[in-house]
Design an enzyme around this catalytic site. Structure first.
Site, PDB file in Angstrom:
ATOM      1  N   ASP A 176       0.844  -1.197   0.000  1.00 56.78           N
ATOM      2  CA  ASP A 176       0.000   0.000   0.000  1.00 56.78           C
ATOM      3  C   ASP A 176       0.881   1.251   0.000  1.00 56.78           C
ATOM      4  O   ASP A 176       2.045   1.206   0.414  1.00 56.78           O
ATOM      5  CB  ASP A 176      -0.880   0.040   1.263  1.00 56.78           C
ATOM      6  CG  ASP A 176      -1.898  -1.086   1.283  1.00 56.78           C
ATOM      7  OD1 ASP A 176      -2.208  -1.631   0.206  1.00 56.78           O
ATOM      8  OD2 ASP A 176      -2.372  -1.402   2.384  1.00 56.78           O
TER       9      ASP A 176
HETATM   10  N1  URA Z   1      -1.308  -5.925   3.853  1.00 52.47           N
HETATM   11  C1  URA Z   1      -1.789  -4.666   3.913  1.00 52.47           C
HETATM   12  O1  URA Z   1      -2.792  -4.406   4.547  1.00 52.47           O
HETATM   13  N2  URA Z   1      -1.097  -3.708   3.262  1.00 52.47           N
HETATM   14  C2  URA Z   1       0.033  -3.936   2.574  1.00 52.47           C
HETATM   15  O2  URA Z   1       0.629  -3.000   2.018  1.00 52.47           O
HETATM   16  C3  URA Z   1       0.518  -5.240   2.530  1.00 52.47           C
HETATM   17  C4  URA Z   1      -0.163  -6.227   3.169  1.00 52.47           C
END
Ligand code: URA
Length: 276
Positions: free
Chosen positions: A112
């Site tokens: 993310d």
């Molecule tokens: N899980 C999440 O919630 N975000 C990420 O970036 C990776 C795994």
């Protein structure tokens, strides 16, 4: 290069860039300047293709060979999208890795925008596909700063497979990380504020916002998230915002995972990553 990694035929300027001669644009300039020969014949036409395993390419008379695929890790900072271009012009990881030097480089999976840590990149489409295939997902370890302190019951729900809005998550091992552990500092460099804690979690799946949703489902909102391990790879020797090539051993370890269908390292949280 093994037979699965053969990319034939390929554009001559791409071949030159992949071989590290120059950037793609620089390679085009070499071609138009008449400095590149294929099987002894000068090639100036930019669309020309070569077979990297059969054709003999020279630049200024010196032979050029394309090495195998590139693998590198980025220590992704917060605020960057995991994409190689963004129509809205937002910062993306493309600007942090050497795309000119390694054309065809792309990230294996996603983090993310606000997630930090280990993001693998490769030019090896086959390996990436294997590593991302749902049946072959490798174990990833995340460190999360969360609201509250998960209790044994909540960790047990995660261990049995917590229900998410798109179906149950696979059983995953989560553990509360001690403030003395170096991993703690990855998400709480100045210590966690009162009422917050740091949790480590191993997952094999790669669903959208998976870790955030798993921890939220047991009542702990994720405030910061960091990935410190991806299969056999550990985020070591790579400062935030910088990248490094994988070592030979790391490349071999990744290839082993690909060859074994993820089994070699997909231990579902049976072990913790090495402490740093
Ligand atoms: N899980 C999440 O919630 N975000 C990420 O970036 C990776 C795994």
């Amino acid at each position: 290069m093994n037979s699965e990694e053969r990319i034939v035929p390929m554009r001559l300027q791409r071949f030159l860039a992949r071989a590290g001669v120059a950037s793609r644009r620089g390679s085009e300039n070499l071609m138009t300047a008449g400095r590149v020969r294929v099987n002894g014949v000068v090639v100036t036409e930019l669309g020309s293709k070569v077979d990297p395993e059969r054709d003999e390419v020279t630049v200024d008379g010196r032979p050029v060979r394309m090495s195998g695929p590139t693998y590198l890790m980025l220590n992704k900072p917060a605020g960057y999208l995991t994409t190689m271009s963004d129509p809205q012009g937002r910062p993306c990881v493309e600007s942090l890795v050497p795309c000119d030097q390694y054309p065809g480089l792309f990230p294996v999976g996603r983090l993310d925008r606000d997630t930090t840590g280990l993001l693998l990149f490769t030019t090896d489409g086959n390996a990436a596909q294997e590593l991302l295939h749902p049946s072959r997902h490798v174990t990833k370890h995340y460190v999360a700063l969360v609201e509250g302190i998960p209790n044994a019951g909540e960790l047990g729900v995660i261990a049995r497979g917590v229900m998410l809005d798109d179906g149950p998550a696979q059983p995953a091992k989560a553990h509360v990380i001690d403030p003395g552990d170096p991993l703690y500092k990855t998400v709480a460099p100045n210590g966690a504020r009162s009422g917050a804690s740091v949790v480590g979690i191993f997952i094999k799946e790669g669903r959208k916002h998976q870790v955030k949703r798993m921890l939220a489902a047991v009542g702990h909102k994720v405030l910061r998230l960091h990935r410190d391990a991806f299969g056999p790879l550990k985020l070591e020797g790579c400062a935030e915002g910088s990248w490094r090539a994988l070592t030979k051993d790391e490349v071999l370890a990744i290839r082993e995972v690909v060859a074994s269908g993820g089994a070699a390292h997909a231990q579902g949280g049976e072990r913790k990553p090495n402490r740093r």
